[in-house]
Design a protein around this motif. Structure first.
Motif, mmCIF file in Angstrom:
data_model
loop_
_atom_site.group_PDB
_atom_site.id
_atom_site.type_symbol
_atom_site.label_atom_id
_atom_site.label_comp_id
_atom_site.label_asym_id
_atom_site.label_seq_id
_atom_site.Cartn_x
_atom_site.Cartn_y
_atom_site.Cartn_z
ATOM 1 N N ILE A 108 0.841 -1.204 0.000
ATOM 2 C CA ILE A 108 0.000 0.000 0.000
ATOM 3 C C ILE A 108 0.873 1.249 0.000
ATOM 4 N N ILE A 109 1.934 1.223 0.786
ATOM 5 C CA ILE A 109 2.859 2.366 0.806
ATOM 6 C C ILE A 109 3.479 2.566 -0.577
ATOM 7 N N ALA A 110 3.879 1.464 -1.201
ATOM 8 C CA ALA A 110 4.493 1.561 -2.533
ATOM 9 C C ALA A 110 3.508 2.090 -3.569
ATOM 10 N N LEU A 111 2.230 1.732 -3.443
ATOM 11 C CA LEU A 111 1.211 2.169 -4.405
ATOM 12 C C LEU A 111 0.782 3.613 -4.195
ATOM 13 N N GLY A 112 1.001 4.149 -3.018
ATOM 14 C CA GLY A 112 0.638 5.537 -2.747
ATOM 15 C C GLY A 112 -0.857 5.774 -2.892
ATOM 16 N N ASP A 113 -1.234 6.836 -3.570
ATOM 17 C CA ASP A 113 -2.636 7.223 -3.700
ATOM 18 C C ASP A 113 -3.457 6.258 -4.547
ATOM 19 N N ASP A 114 -2.803 5.355 -5.265
ATOM 20 C CA ASP A 114 -3.543 4.394 -6.087
ATOM 21 C C ASP A 114 -4.159 3.275 -5.256
ATOM 22 N N ALA A 115 -3.762 3.161 -3.987
ATOM 23 C CA ALA A 115 -4.291 2.106 -3.120
ATOM 24 C C ALA A 115 -5.154 2.695 -2.022
ATOM 25 N N TYR A 116 -6.151 1.934 -1.598
ATOM 26 C CA TYR A 116 -6.903 2.321 -0.412
ATOM 27 C C TYR A 116 -5.942 2.236 0.774
ATOM 28 N N PRO A 117 -5.929 3.215 1.673
ATOM 29 C CA PRO A 117 -4.876 3.298 2.691
ATOM 30 C C PRO A 117 -4.934 2.280 3.821
#
Length: 223
Positions: free
Chosen positions: A80-89
């Motif tokens: 999730i951290i690697a995906l940034g804003d593209d992932a639900y947090p």
């Protein structure tokens, strides 16, 4: 297309490095433009290490499973951290939360859910739950072999196998916490009853995910 992707912990955290998370984040973010993506991340070596310590402390298998689930959720947080804003947090802890989070139009990343369910079982149940068009299993080998390719040089890759044949193949396998190699029986049962299109491929090369979606014949197809 709605896609559920299971990423083995041995794929993303083979070494304690960040690069594989970044490589997958780049590809998954590109797929997000045209597809709805759900990810289930496994525990890998960190989970096995912690589970072994728990066993040495005489913990039961359910307790060992619970520890493994915690590790899968840590790996999910890293992706999730690697995906940034593209992932639900946040990491969903059950399938209802996964569906709720998906309404954000972001990639949903989760780990395990409950004892006795491997990463692959969670992925298969999630695929049925969200009515996925495709289930992709990313593992550390090229697909399902007739025997362990890491031990036997003459192991043969099975390019296509029915869910029933796979059931027979896996029926005698060990099902202790942290020992799942491919799909466990729960996963196969879900695939069989739902008719979910499923492909097992080598996840060490993240670009293989793009090849599957481009209809390249790689890995093992469960029919």
């Amino acid at each position: 297309m709605r896609i559920v992707i299971t990423i083995g912990g041995s794929v993303v955290i083979k070494a304690y490095e960040h690069q594989k998370f970044q490589e997958y984040a780049k590809i998954l973010s590109s797929l997000k433009q045209d597809h709805q993506i759900f990810i289930v991340v496994g525990g890998g070596k960190p989970a096995r290490d912690y589970i072994q310590i728990a066993r040495d402390l005489k913990a039961g298998e359910a307790h060992c499973d619970d520890i493994g689930i915690d590790i899968t959720r840590l790996n999910a947080k890293l992706l999730i951290i690697a995906l940034g804003d593209d992932a639900y947090p946040s990491v969903p802890e059950n399938f209802q939360e996964a569906v709720a989070y998906s309404t954000s139009n972001r990639i949903v990343v989760m780990g395990g859910t409950e004892p006795a369910h491997s990463t692959d079982a969670v992925g298969a149940i999630l695929a049925e739950y969200v009515k996925a068009d495709l289930l992709v299993n990313l593992t550390s080998v090229d697909g399902l072999y007739d025997k362990d390719p890491k031990i036997y040089d003459d192991a043969v890759l099975l390019e296509k196998i029915s869910a029933q044949e796979m059931w027979e193949f896996l029926r005698e396998k060990d099902s202790k916490a942290g020992t799942y190699e491919f799909f466990d029986l729960t996963a196969v049962q879900m695939i069989k009853r739902s008719g979910i299109k499923t492909v097992i491929i080598n996840g060490d090369l993240p670009e293989n995910l793009l090849k599957v979606l481009g209809n390249h014949k790689i890995g093992t197809r469960i029919v």
